[in-house]
Write a protein that holds these residues in place. Structure first.
Motif, short mmCIF file in Angstrom:
data_model
loop_
_atom_site.label_atom_id
_atom_site.label_comp_id
_atom_site.label_asym_id
_atom_site.label_seq_id
_atom_site.Cartn_x
_atom_site.Cartn_y
_atom_site.Cartn_z
N MET A 72 69.18 122.48 139.30
CA MET A 72 68.92 122.36 140.73
C MET A 72 69.43 123.58 141.49
O MET A 72 68.87 123.96 142.52
CB MET A 72 69.54 121.07 141.28
CG MET A 72 68.88 119.79 140.78
SD MET A 72 67.07 119.73 141.08
CE MET A 72 66.44 120.21 139.47
N PHE A 98 71.07 120.34 148.38
CA PHE A 98 70.22 119.42 147.61
C PHE A 98 70.86 118.04 147.57
O PHE A 98 71.95 117.86 147.03
CB PHE A 98 69.98 119.94 146.19
CG PHE A 98 69.12 119.02 145.38
CD1 PHE A 98 67.84 118.70 145.80
CD2 PHE A 98 69.60 118.45 144.21
CE1 PHE A 98 67.04 117.82 145.08
CE2 PHE A 98 68.81 117.57 143.47
CZ PHE A 98 67.53 117.27 143.90
N LEU A 99 70.16 117.07 148.16
CA LEU A 99 70.69 115.72 148.32
C LEU A 99 69.73 114.71 147.70
O LEU A 99 68.85 114.20 148.37
CB LEU A 99 70.86 115.41 149.81
CG LEU A 99 71.91 116.22 150.55
CD1 LEU A 99 71.74 116.04 152.06
CD2 LEU A 99 73.30 115.79 150.12
N PRO A 100 69.89 114.43 146.41
CA PRO A 100 68.94 113.47 145.81
C PRO A 100 69.24 112.02 146.14
O PRO A 100 68.42 111.16 145.89
CB PRO A 100 69.11 113.72 144.30
CG PRO A 100 70.47 114.28 144.15
CD PRO A 100 70.78 115.02 145.42
N ARG A 101 70.41 111.74 146.70
CA ARG A 101 70.72 110.34 147.04
C ARG A 101 70.59 110.17 148.56
O ARG A 101 69.50 110.18 149.07
CB ARG A 101 72.11 109.96 146.52
CG ARG A 101 72.24 110.17 145.02
CD ARG A 101 73.46 109.48 144.44
NE ARG A 101 74.68 109.94 145.06
CZ ARG A 101 75.88 109.40 144.80
NH1 ARG A 101 75.98 108.38 143.98
NH2 ARG A 101 76.96 109.89 145.35
N THR A 102 71.69 110.01 149.27
CA THR A 102 71.56 109.82 150.72
C THR A 102 71.64 111.17 151.42
O THR A 102 72.16 112.14 150.89
CB THR A 102 72.66 108.91 151.28
OG1 THR A 102 73.90 109.59 151.14
CG2 THR A 102 72.71 107.59 150.54
N GLN A 103 71.15 111.15 152.65
CA GLN A 103 71.12 112.39 153.42
C GLN A 103 72.47 112.74 154.02
O GLN A 103 72.63 113.81 154.60
CB GLN A 103 70.06 112.28 154.53
CG GLN A 103 68.64 112.21 153.99
CD GLN A 103 68.30 113.42 153.12
OE1 GLN A 103 68.27 114.53 153.60
NE2 GLN A 103 68.07 113.18 151.83
N ASP A 104 73.45 111.85 153.92
CA ASP A 104 74.78 112.22 154.43
C ASP A 104 75.79 112.34 153.29
O ASP A 104 76.99 112.26 153.50
CB ASP A 104 75.26 111.23 155.51
CG ASP A 104 75.33 109.79 154.99
OD1 ASP A 104 74.97 109.56 153.82
OD2 ASP A 104 75.72 108.92 155.78
N ASP A 105 75.30 112.52 152.08
CA ASP A 105 76.16 112.64 150.90
C ASP A 105 76.77 114.05 150.82
O ASP A 105 76.34 114.97 151.51
CB ASP A 105 75.30 112.39 149.65
CG ASP A 105 76.13 112.13 148.39
OD1 ASP A 105 77.36 112.02 148.49
OD2 ASP A 105 75.51 112.03 147.31
N TYR A 106 77.78 114.19 149.95
CA TYR A 106 78.18 115.52 149.52
C TYR A 106 77.02 116.09 148.70
O TYR A 106 76.26 115.34 148.07
CB TYR A 106 79.41 115.46 148.62
CG TYR A 106 80.68 115.12 149.34
CD1 TYR A 106 81.37 116.11 150.05
CD2 TYR A 106 81.20 113.85 149.30
CE1 TYR A 106 82.54 115.80 150.71
CE2 TYR A 106 82.37 113.53 149.97
CZ TYR A 106 83.04 114.51 150.67
OH TYR A 106 84.21 114.21 151.33
N ALA A 166 78.54 111.10 139.31
CA ALA A 166 77.54 110.20 139.87
C ALA A 166 76.43 110.96 140.59
O ALA A 166 75.37 110.41 140.86
CB ALA A 166 78.22 109.22 140.83
N ARG A 167 76.65 112.24 140.91
CA ARG A 167 75.63 113.01 141.61
C ARG A 167 74.70 113.74 140.66
O ARG A 167 73.78 114.42 141.10
CB ARG A 167 76.29 113.98 142.59
CG ARG A 167 76.91 113.26 143.75
CD ARG A 167 77.59 114.14 144.77
NE ARG A 167 78.10 113.29 145.83
CZ ARG A 167 79.24 112.61 145.76
NH1 ARG A 167 80.00 112.71 144.70
NH2 ARG A 167 79.61 111.84 146.75
N GLY A 168 74.95 113.64 139.36
CA GLY A 168 74.06 114.27 138.40
C GLY A 168 74.84 114.88 137.25
O GLY A 168 76.04 115.12 137.36
N SER A 169 74.13 115.14 136.16
CA SER A 169 74.78 115.78 135.01
C SER A 169 74.98 117.26 135.31
O SER A 169 74.35 117.82 136.21
CB SER A 169 73.91 115.61 133.77
OG SER A 169 72.75 116.41 133.90
N TYR A 171 71.75 119.12 134.99
CA TYR A 171 70.84 118.90 136.12
C TYR A 171 71.27 119.73 137.33
O TYR A 171 70.45 120.36 138.00
CB TYR A 171 70.81 117.41 136.47
CG TYR A 171 69.88 117.05 137.60
CD1 TYR A 171 68.50 117.18 137.45
CD2 TYR A 171 70.36 116.57 138.81
CE1 TYR A 171 67.64 116.84 138.48
CE2 TYR A 171 69.50 116.22 139.85
CZ TYR A 171 68.14 116.35 139.67
OH TYR A 171 67.29 116.01 140.70
#
Lengths: 288, 763
Positions: free
Chosen positions: A270, A185-193, A260-263, A266
Motif C-alpha cells: 500500500m 490510506f484508510l481501509p477501515r474507518t475514515q477516522d482511524d490511524y 489489525a490494520r493489515g499485514s 500489505y
C-alpha cells in the motif's frame, strides 16, 4: 486511572524546572489526547502531570514567505489545518492536519504532542519531514535544534531528553515552494490511524523534477524519509513510468508490523501504491 | 442502607416521547450515570492465562493499600453455604468468580473492594495470582478433536450443544439434483461495542433481601439467577433497571449483578462496579462460526435440498448457547422453499471470551452462508441473483424447514422494493468506472424467528391527577421502546402520547417481561400494554356509564376525557373519573403469551411450530472496490422489512437504517483477534466500528399491514445479518472475487484479486 498531581507552569523556564525536579515521576501534558488515553489504559501512571496549557510562549503559529513558518508546540492540529499562513504557504501540512482523526481530536491535539509522543502512525511528522522542518528543544542549560527527520528513535521514543521541552517547530522558507501532498490510506474507518500514509513534496522545473521529498508513516518503528526513492526522482521527468519506478523503491525502505490494520506485506504494497498515486497527483498539480 | 438504594417506593418513570432532546444535550440519564451515596467500588482481578489451575491467590499487598476494604476470590465463594456460585441459562457451568480453574483471559478471579474505583483498580494490580497453565484451544473445530484440551470435566468433548434438523430426506434428494453447490463460510467473534459500558450496584438490605441497580436487558432473568445463586425466594430479590446506552445482546442474563451482590455480601455495604472498555471486550462476544452448506437445485434453479453443518464457538462458558445454537441452526436454511433440509449443529467450548446473543443473534453467521451461496448458485446457473431469489423465496402457504406453514410472507415484495431502489438511478456509467475503481451491487435476505414461547405483562394506570403511567419491565436501550409503548397505550386511551409516562423496569413493582431482546418488545410487551390500556379504558367507561345512564360501550373517549354522546354536559377528565371513583387510581392489566404449544419442537428433527411469526428483511448495497488496494467503499444501502402493524414509521426507519450501519462494521472491519489465547485488540483503536464518516447513503422501505388488529412484528434486527453477504455479493459483482471469510477486509479482497489475475493469466 491512577490519580496524579497537576502542575500548571506559566513559562517555559518554570515548566523546564518542574520536569527537572520531578524526574521520572512527572509527565508533560500538551493536548492530552495520547497521555490521558495511556493513563486510562494503565500504560502511563505519572504521579505528577505538568500541563503546558498556561504557557503563552508555546502557543500560536506565525509565518510568511520570507521567514518560513513557526508552529508553537501548543498550536492545535485544528489551527494547523485552518490558519491562513499554513494553508497558503504549506498547504500540504494543512492537508495532513485535516486528516487527523476528527475535529474534536484536532481541537485538542497539539503539534508538540504529536511529535514527542512519537507514535509512528501520526500524520504530521512525515509531512513536517517533507517541509524540512526543524524542532527546537529547550533544556535546563541549552537550547538546540533537531530536524524532524532526525527526531525519532523507535516506537514512542525520540532524541528529546527527559529534561527537555519541545517548544516549537520551524519550516524554513526554502521549503515552502514545494508542491506537497498527503495520502492517508484508510481501509477501515475514515477516522482511524493510517494503515500507511505517504507525504511527498516536489519542485518541478521545466518538466524536470528538481527536488523531491517522500516520507512514510506507519511503515516501521518511526516515520521515515525514503531517500532512495527521492534520489530516483530528482533529475528525471514527470512521466508515469518514472514516478512508478520511484514508488517501487519505497517498500524496501520500510519494515511495518503486522497488526489489525493489515499485514506487513500489505502495508508495504500500500505504501508503493499510495506513493505512486500521490506523486501522480502532485505532478498533475504542478502542471496547472 | 436500604434508604440509600431506595430513593422512591414506586418505580421511577419518565415521559418517553421526545427524549431525543435530552439524548442530544447529554442530559439523558443512563444506567452508568446512576450513583448511590455510600457505595464502595469493586474491580475484578482477571485471569491472564487462557486455561489453567489456580494454585494460589495472595491478596496481602492489595489489602495493605489504604482504602481497600476486602478482597474475595473463588475459594471464599466455594466455602460459603449461602451461595450456589455456578450459573447459566441451560447448564450451570459458569462460576461467578473462577473456582479452582480459569478458562479464558479476562475471567474474573478475584474482586477488590475499596472506597474508590481508582483505589480498587490500583490494588487489583497487587493481587498475585499463580496459575499453573494448561494447554488451551481457541478454535472450535480443533476443540472437537479427541486430544483437544478439555474445558469442563462435566461436559465432555467441549460439547456445548448438539442439534439436528431433519426435514424430508435431504441426502436422497441431493443425489437427484441437477446441480449441486457446496462451500464453507466463516465468521469471526465480534464485540457488541455498546457505547455505555456495563455497570451495576448491589446491596443487601437489613431484612436479608437483595437489591440491585443494573444496566440489564433482562431484569427478570437477573432476578431469577440471583435468587438461585444466593438461595433466596425470587420475591426477596429486587432488580431495578435504567435506560441503557446500547446493549445489542451484551447486557442479557447475569453480567455484573452476581459480582456486586457477592461483594456487597462480603463487606455489608452497597458495592458498585463499572467495566473499562477492555473488560467490556472480555465479557461477551458474538459466536464465531464455520458453516458448510451444500445445496441442490433442479434444472429450473429451484431448490430441492440443502445440507448444512455448523460449528459454533461458544467461548469458555455456555450461557445460552445450548439453546441458541439450535435457534441459529433452524434459521440456517434461509427464507427459501426447500423440500428437503438436513442441518447439523455443534457448539464447542474454547478458551475464549464467553458468547451471548448479538443483534441478529445466531443469524448473521448462517445468513452469511446462505446469502453468499445464493449468489454463487445463481452465478453458476447463469441466472440473475435477484431473479433466483424471487423464484425460491418463501411465499404464503409454503413450508419452512421446520414444517411451519408460512403466513404473512412478504419476501418477494421486499426484494422488489430493494431492487427498485438500487436500480432507480441510472446504472453506473463508464465515467464512474475508472481504471482502478469498480462498482457493484448485491442483495441479501434473512429470516429470523421470534422468541417463542414468550410472555409479557403490563399495567396501565391513571391517578387522581390524571397522570397516565405504563408499567412494564421492558428496557429502553436507545431503540425507542419506551416511546412506542407510550404511543400504544395512548392510542387505546385516546390521549396524547406525550402525556403518558413509562416506567423503568423494577421487579419490585413492574410486572413480568421475559427479556428485551429478540426484537420482541413492540410485539409482545406492546400487545400486553395495549390490552392493559384497553382494560383501563373499559374500567373508566364502567365508572361513568351507570351514573350517565348509558352502557360502557357508548362512552366516548377523546383527548383524555370521557363524555356521553347525547349530552354535552356529561363530560369528565380521566382525573375526574379517578377522583369520583374514590379508588385513588384506576389500573388496567394486560398480558401477552404465545399460544400453548408454540415453540415446541421435536428433539431429534426440530420439526414443529418454531415461531409465532417470522422477521423478514432484505438489504441491497452498492459498493466501489479499489482494485489496487482492495478497499471496499459501501456507497449506499437500502433496507426493507415487514413490520406487521406499524406503530411509528420514523422509528421503524431508524431501526432499519441503524441496523444496516451496525451490520456494516461486521461486514468490512470488525473482528476480535486472538494470539496465544489472548484477545489482542480489546480497544476501540484496534477494534474499529464505523464512524459517522463511514456512513453510506441509506434509505428504507417498511411494508406494513393496515389492519388495526394485525400484530406488530419486531424489526430491530432484520437488516443486520443481510448486510455482510450483501456487501460480499456486491464485491463479487464489482470485481469478480468471492470472499467467504468475514470481515471483507481490503487486504483479503486484494489478495483474492491478485489470485484471480494470476489464474486469468494462466487460462
Amino acid at each position: 486511572m491512577r490519580p496524579f498531581r497537576y502542575h500548571r507552569p506559566g513559562t517555559v523556564a518554570e515548566a523546564a524546572q518542574l520536569i527537572a525536579d520531578l524526574g521520572e515521576d512527572g509527565a508533560i501534558l500538551a493536548g492530552g489526547t495520547s497521555l490521558m488515553t495511556l493513563a486510562r489504559l494503565g500504560l502511563a501512571e505519572p504521579q505528577h502531570v505538568v500541563g503546558l496549557a498556561g504557557v503563552p510562549e508555546l502557543c500560536g503559529i506565525e509565518g510568511n514567505s520570507g521567514d518560513g513558518i513557526t508552529l508553537g508546540a501548543m498550536a492545535t492540529l485544528r489551527q494547523v489545518e485552518t490558519i491562513p499562513p499554513v494553508r497558503r504557504l504549506a498547504p500540504g501540512l494543512a492537508e495532513a492536519a485535516h486528516q487527523v482523526a476528527t475535529v474534536r481530536i484536532r481541537n485538542q491535539a497539539t503539534v508538540g504532542g504529536t511529535l514527542v509522543h512519537a507514535d509512528p502512525s501520526q500524520d504530521l511528522p512525515p509531512m513536517l519531514m517533507v517541509y524540512d522542518a526543524v524542532a527546537r528543544l529547550t533544556g535546563p542549560t541549552r537550547t538546540r535544534e533537531v530536524p524532524v527527520a532526525e527526531l525519532f528513535v523507535d516506537f514512542f521514543e525520540t532524541v528529546v531528553d527527559p529534561d527537555e521541552i519541545l517548544t516549537s517547530v520551524h519550516l524554513p522558507p526554502a521549503s515552502l515552494g514545494v508542491i506537497a501532498g498527503y495520502l492517508k490510506f484508510l481501509p477501515r474507518t475514515q477516522d482511524d490511524y493510517a494503515t500507511i500514509s505517504v507525504a511527498a513534496g516536489l519542485t518541478v522545473v521545466d518538466g524536470c523534477i528538481d527536488t523531491a521529498r517522500i516520507a512514510v508513516a506507519g511503515g516501521g518503528s518511526t516515520p521515515q524519509r525514503c531517500r532512495e526513492a527521492e534520489s530516483a526522482l530528482v533529475g528525471g521527468g514527470t512521466d508515469v513510468a518514472g514516478l512508478a519506478a520511484a514508488a517501487d523503491l519505497v517498500p524496501e525502505a520500510l519494515d511495518p508490523v503486522s497488526d489489525a490494520r493489515g499485514s506487513g506485506d500489505y502495508k508495504r504494497e500500500m505504501a508503493r501504491i499510495s506513493t505512486r498515486r500521490l506523486l501522480q497527483r502532485l505532478v498533475s498539480e504542478s502542471a496547472t | 442502607m436500604s434508604p440509600a438504594l431506595n430513593p422512591g417506593a414506586a418505580p421511577l418513570s419518565r415521559r418517553a416521547v421526545g427524549d431525543a432532546v435530552d439524548r442530544v444535550r447529554g442530559t439523558f440519564t443512563f444506567a452508568v450515570d446512576r450513583r448511590i451515596e455510600g457505595t464502595l467500588h469493586a474491580v475484578a482481578v482477571r485471569s491472564v492465562a487462557p486455561h489453567g489451575r489456580i494454585t494460589s491467590i495472595d491478596a496481602a499487598d492489595a489489602l495493605a493499600v489504604p482504602g481497600v476494604v476486602a478482597v474475595i476470590d473463588g475459594s471464599h465463594v466455594a466455602a460459603d453455604d449461602g451461595i450456589s456460585p455456578w450459573y447459566g441459562e441451560n447448564r450451570a457451568d459458569q462460576p461467578v468468580l473462577a473456582i479452582g480453574k480459569v478458562r479464558y483471559v479476562g475471567e474474573p478471579v478475584a474482586l477488590v473492594i475499596a472506597d474508590s474505583r481508582a483505589t480498587a483498580e490500583a490494588a487489583a494490580a497487587q493481587v498475585w495470582v499463580d496459575i499453573e497453565e494448561l494447554p488451551h484451544v481457541v478454535d472450535p473445530v480443533l476443540a472437537g478433536a479427541p486430544d483437544a484440551p478439555q474445558l469442563h470435566d462435566e461436559w465432555p468433548n467441549n460439547d456445548s450443544g448438539t442439534w439436528t434438523l431433519v426435514h424430508g430426506d435431504a441426502e436422497r434428494a441431493m443425489a437427484t439434483a441437477a446441480h449441486v453447490h457446496t462451500a464453507t463460510y466463516t465468521s469471526p467473534a465480534q464485540n457488541h461495542v455498546p457505547m455505555e459500558p456495563h455497570s451495576a450496584t448491589g446491596a443487601w438490605l437489613p431484612d436479608g433481601s437483595l437489591e440491585v441497580w443494573t444496566g440489564t436487558q433482562s431484569p427478570y432473568v437477573v432476578r431469577q439467577r440471583l435468587a438461585t445463586m444466593f438461595r433466596l425466594d425470587p420475591d426477596r430479590v429486587r432488580v431495578r433497571g435504567d435506560s441503557l446506552g446500547g446493549a445489542f445482546g451484551s447486557k442479557i442474563d447475569l453480567r455484573l449483578e452476581g459480582l456486586v451482590a457477592l461483594a456487597s455480601r462480603a463487606v455489608g455495604a452497597p458495592v458498585r462496579m463499572e467495566l473499562r472498555r477492555d473488560e467490556v471486550f472480555q465479557s461477551a462476544s458474538k459466536h464465531a462460526a464455520t458453516v458448510t452448506m451444500t445445496t441442490g437445485v433442479d434444472e429450473d434453479g429451484l431448490l430441492v435440498a440443502r445440507i448444512i453443518d455448523i460449528v459454533w464457538n461458544s467461548g469458555a462458558y455456555a450461557l445460552q448457547t445450548p439453546r441458541s445454537s439450535r435457534t441459529g441452526m433452524i434459521r440456517s436454511p434461509g427464507p427459501y422453499r426447500i423440500p428437503h433440509v438436513l442441518a447439523r449443529s455443534v457448539a464447542r467450548y474454547t478458551n475464549t471470551v464467553p458468547t451471548g446473543p448479538f443483534r441478529g443473534a445466531m443469524t448473521g453467521q448462517v445468513c452469511w452462508a446462505h446469502e453468499s451461496a445464493a449468489d454463487e448458485i445463481a452465478a453458476e446457473l447463469g441466472v440473475d441473483p435477484v431473479e433466483w431469489r424471487r423464484r425460491n423465496l418463501l411465499r404464503d402457504g409454503d413450508a419452512f424447514a421446520t414444517g411451519d406453514v408460512m403466513h404473512e410472507m412478504h419476501y418477494v415484495d421486499l426484494l422488489t422494493a430493494v431492487d427498485d431502489a438500487l436500480t432507480a438511478d441510472a446504472p453506473p456509467t463508464s465515467s464512474t468506472r475508472t481504471r482502478t475503481r469498480r462498482r457493484g451491487r448485491g442483495v441479501a435476505a434473512v429470516l429470523k424467528t421470534t422468541r417463542t414461547p414468550t410472555r409479557s405483562e403490563a399495567q396501565v394506570q391513571v391517578d387522581a391527577e390524571g397522570q397516565v403511567a405504563v408499567r412494564t419491565s421492558a428496557v429502553e436501550m436507545g431503540q425507542g421502546a419506551a416511546a412506542s409503548l407510550a404511543e400504544m397505550a395512548a392510542r387505546r386511551l385516546d390521549m396524547p402520547a406525550e402525556d403518558v409516562s413509562v416506567s423503568w423496569p423494577d421487579t419490585g413493582w413492574t410486572p413480568f417481561d421475559q427479556t428485551t431482546s429478540s426484537s420482541r418488545t413492540t410485539f409482545a410487551t406492546g400487545l400486553a400494554v395495549e390490552r392493559a390500556a384497553s382494560d383501563l379504558r373499559a374500567c373508566i367507561a364502567q365508572q361513568v356509564a351507570q351514573p350517565w345512564g348509558i352502557t360502557p360501550d357508548q362512552v366516548v373517549h377523546r383527548d383524555g376525557c370521557v363524555s356521553s354522546p347525547g349530552d354535552p354536559a356529561q363530560r369528565m377528565t380521566y382525573a375526574d373519573v379517578v377522583r369520583s371513583s374514590g379508588a385513588g387510581e384506576l389500573v388496567g392489566t394486560g398480558r401477552y403469551e404465545t399460544p400453548p404449544g408454540a415453540g415446541r419442537l421435536d428433539p431429534e428433527t426440530s420439526q414443529g411450530n418454531v415461531s409465532v411469526h417470522f422477521h423478514q428483511g432484505v438489504v441491497g448495497v452498492e459498493v466501489e472496490v479499489d482494485t489496487e488496494t482492495g478497499r471496499v467503499h459501501v456507497l449506499r444501502a437500502h433496507g426493507a422489512t415487514y413490520a406487521g402493524r406499524l406503530i411509528d414509521a420514523e422509528r421503524a426507519r431508524k431501526q432499519i437504517e441503524g441496523g444496516m450501519l451496525f451490520g456494516l462494521g461486521q461486514a468490512v472491519m470488525e473482528e476480535t483477534l486472538y494470539e496465544a489465547g489472548q484477545m489482542i485488540n480489546p480497544n476501540l483503536s484496534d477494534y474499529q466500528i464505523p464512524s459517522l464518516l463511514d456512513v453510506p447513503l441509506t434509505s428504507s422501505t417498511v411494508l406494513s399491514d393496515a389492519d388495526p388488529d394485525a400484530e406488530p412484528h419486531g424489526i430491530g434486527e432484520s437488516t443486520v445479518p443481510p448486510m455482510a453477504p450483501a456487501v460480499a455479493n456486491a464485491v463479487h459483482d464489482a470485481v469478480g472475487v468471492r470472499i467467504r471469510d468475514l470481515p471483507v477486509t481490503a487486504e483479503k479482497v486484494l489478495r483474492a484479486l491478485r489470485e484471480k489475475q494470476a489464474d486469468d493469466r494462466k487460462n
